[in-house]
Enzyme design. Structure first.
Site, mmCIF file in Angstrom:
data_model
loop_
_atom_site.group_PDB
_atom_site.id
_atom_site.type_symbol
_atom_site.label_atom_id
_atom_site.label_comp_id
_atom_site.label_asym_id
_atom_site.label_seq_id
_atom_site.Cartn_x
_atom_site.Cartn_y
_atom_site.Cartn_z
ATOM 1 N N ASP A 11 0.931 -1.038 -0.023
ATOM 2 C CA ASP A 11 0.204 -0.190 0.236
ATOM 3 C C ASP A 11 0.477 1.250 -0.055
ATOM 4 O O ASP A 11 1.976 0.942 0.468
ATOM 5 C CB ASP A 11 -1.280 -0.425 1.157
ATOM 6 C CG ASP A 11 -1.704 1.495 1.946
ATOM 7 O OD1 ASP A 11 -2.099 1.795 0.597
ATOM 8 O OD2 ASP A 11 -1.801 1.926 2.911
ATOM 9 N N LEU A 12 0.558 2.626 -0.101
ATOM 10 C CA LEU A 12 1.467 3.839 -0.431
ATOM 11 C C LEU A 12 0.602 5.006 0.505
ATOM 12 O O LEU A 12 1.747 4.324 1.828
ATOM 13 C CB LEU A 12 0.777 4.207 -1.710
ATOM 14 C CG LEU A 12 1.655 5.894 -1.899
ATOM 15 C CD1 LEU A 12 3.137 5.136 -2.095
ATOM 16 C CD2 LEU A 12 1.022 6.413 -2.622
ATOM 17 N N ASP A 13 -0.469 5.309 0.669
ATOM 18 C CA ASP A 13 -0.355 6.058 2.073
ATOM 19 C C ASP A 13 -0.379 5.258 3.289
ATOM 20 O O ASP A 13 -1.295 4.549 3.438
ATOM 21 C CB ASP A 13 -1.921 6.819 1.254
ATOM 22 C CG ASP A 13 -1.426 7.315 0.301
ATOM 23 O OD1 ASP A 13 -0.804 7.826 0.056
ATOM 24 O OD2 ASP A 13 -3.085 7.096 -0.374
ATOM 25 N N THR A 19 1.577 10.030 3.770
ATOM 26 C CA THR A 19 0.801 10.531 3.205
ATOM 27 C C THR A 19 -0.918 10.136 3.863
ATOM 28 O O THR A 19 -1.671 10.581 3.221
ATOM 29 C CB THR A 19 0.062 10.208 1.945
ATOM 30 O OG1 THR A 19 1.019 9.407 0.958
ATOM 31 C CG2 THR A 19 1.360 11.388 1.442
ATOM 32 N N LYS A 47 -9.498 5.006 5.901
ATOM 33 C CA LYS A 47 -8.181 4.874 5.357
ATOM 34 C C LYS A 47 -8.316 3.604 4.615
ATOM 35 O O LYS A 47 -8.582 2.658 4.883
ATOM 36 C CB LYS A 47 -7.187 4.782 6.734
ATOM 37 C CG LYS A 47 -6.673 5.018 7.551
ATOM 38 C CD LYS A 47 -6.113 5.139 8.533
ATOM 39 C CE LYS A 47 -5.307 6.517 9.482
ATOM 40 N NZ LYS A 47 -4.230 5.350 10.469
ATOM 41 N N SER A 118 -2.571 0.782 -4.473
ATOM 42 C CA SER A 118 -2.401 1.276 -3.963
ATOM 43 C C SER A 118 -3.890 2.118 -4.497
ATOM 44 O O SER A 118 -4.327 2.337 -5.576
ATOM 45 C CB SER A 118 -2.107 2.353 -3.884
ATOM 46 O OG SER A 118 -2.509 3.954 -3.310
ATOM 47 N N ALA A 119 -5.241 2.652 -3.156
ATOM 48 C CA ALA A 119 -6.815 3.449 -3.780
ATOM 49 C C ALA A 119 -6.688 4.249 -4.462
ATOM 50 O O ALA A 119 -7.213 5.248 -4.631
ATOM 51 C CB ALA A 119 -7.736 2.906 -2.999
ATOM 52 N N LYS A 149 -10.870 -0.990 -1.988
ATOM 53 C CA LYS A 149 -10.057 -2.115 -0.530
ATOM 54 C C LYS A 149 -12.350 -1.352 -0.082
ATOM 55 O O LYS A 149 -12.691 -0.355 0.206
ATOM 56 C CB LYS A 149 -9.011 -2.031 -0.018
ATOM 57 C CG LYS A 149 -8.390 -1.704 -0.719
ATOM 58 C CD LYS A 149 -7.115 -1.028 0.128
ATOM 59 C CE LYS A 149 -6.299 -0.851 -0.928
ATOM 60 N NZ LYS A 149 -4.495 -0.328 -0.893
ATOM 61 N N GLU A 173 0.106 -3.024 4.835
ATOM 62 C CA GLU A 173 -1.211 -2.358 4.600
ATOM 63 C C GLU A 173 -0.990 -1.669 6.056
ATOM 64 O O GLU A 173 -0.973 -1.892 7.346
ATOM 65 C CB GLU A 173 -2.279 -2.975 4.584
ATOM 66 C CG GLU A 173 -2.985 -3.061 3.306
ATOM 67 C CD GLU A 173 -3.601 -1.125 3.016
ATOM 68 O OE1 GLU A 173 -4.383 -0.828 3.340
ATOM 69 O OE2 GLU A 173 -4.235 -1.186 1.994
ATOM 70 N N ASP A 174 -1.838 -0.210 6.383
ATOM 71 C CA ASP A 174 -1.970 0.595 7.534
ATOM 72 C C ASP A 174 -3.290 0.978 7.889
ATOM 73 O O ASP A 174 -3.591 1.435 9.058
ATOM 74 C CB ASP A 174 -1.038 1.450 7.311
ATOM 75 C CG ASP A 174 -2.213 2.559 6.320
ATOM 76 O OD1 ASP A 174 -2.283 2.266 5.485
ATOM 77 O OD2 ASP A 174 -2.059 3.912 7.388
#
Ligand code: BG6
Ligand code: MG
Length: 223
Positions: A11-13, A19, A47, A118-119, A149, A173-174
């Protein structure tokens, strides 16, 4: 025996860079302008959720009887994105979260494929700003999936583009929605954060600095 996965899907953010905090601040500002309060606890539900679904959750939370037309919703979401873009203007490689680049390097050393799951519509631009794009074999962002997601589509799309079976993939993932997405995809899920939100993760660390390749692989091997 040590068993290595064939792909890592990040995942990115909130995983590669913080971010997630900028998304929160931008939503909070937008929501305040329409008299809806968005605090950190509520933000946990945003999130990993795509832009329009996040807006729907915010409008539902502050429901005052006012129905927003689709045009109004698009205008609100666009305004939030403008706030967000302002916040990420000065992002550079110093904003890569601790331990992440080491993990990417170890993936490369072991010939483990790397994908983004990423979403966000802004995902590729952020990876570029972080100067991490060249690590990635495949990028899934908001434009590549129909169902965001917690649907597994983000992660299954990445795995099938890489030609790797879900069982051989690790997803990181966070967000609770993201862990659900990885688990539904049949992959090994790694959570960054606390057990209160991410109890469903197969492997959990508090923050990226504690995300060590060897420890993760040891846990993956035992499953
Ligand atoms: C996810 C974030 O990665 O992307 C969410 O966790 C965000 O908070 C979503 O809403 C969509 O991002 P964007 O950049 O397309 O508005
Ligand atoms: Mg995230």
């Amino acid at each position: 025996m040590v068993n290595y996965p064939k792909a890592f899907i990040y995942d990115l953010d909130g995983v590669i860079t913080d971010t997630a905090e900028f998304h929160f601040l931008a939503w909070q500002k937008l929501a305040e302008e329409i008299n809806i309060s968005v605090d950190r606890q509520f933000n946990e539900q945003l999130k990993g959720i795509n832009r329009m679904d996040s807006l729907d959750r915010i409008l539902e939370r502050g429901f005052s009887g006012r129905i927003f037309s689709n045009t109004e919703k698009v205008a609100l979401a666009t305004r939030k994105n403008e706030y967000y873009l302002k916040l990420i203007e000065s992002i550079d490689p110093s904003h890569i979260l601790p331990g992440i680049e080491t993990l990417l390097q170890k993936n490369k050393e072991r010939h483990i494929k790397i994908a983004l799951g990423s979403a966000s519509n802004n995902a590729s631009a952020i990876l570029d700003k972080l100067e991490l794009t060249s690590y990635f074999d495949y990028i899934v962002d908001a434009s590549k999936v129909k169902k965001g997601k917690p649907d597994p589509e983000t992660f299954t799309t990445a795995a099938s583009a890489l030609g790797i079976a879900p069982d051989d993939c690790v997803g990181i993932e966070d967000a609770a929605a993201g862990i659900e997405s990885i688990n539904k995809a049949g992959m090994f899920s790694v959570g960054i954060g606390n057990a209160q939100h991410l109890a469903a993760a197969d492997y959990l660390v508090e923050d990226t600095a504690k995300l060590l390749f060897e420890d993760l692989i040891a846990c993956y091997s035992k499953r």
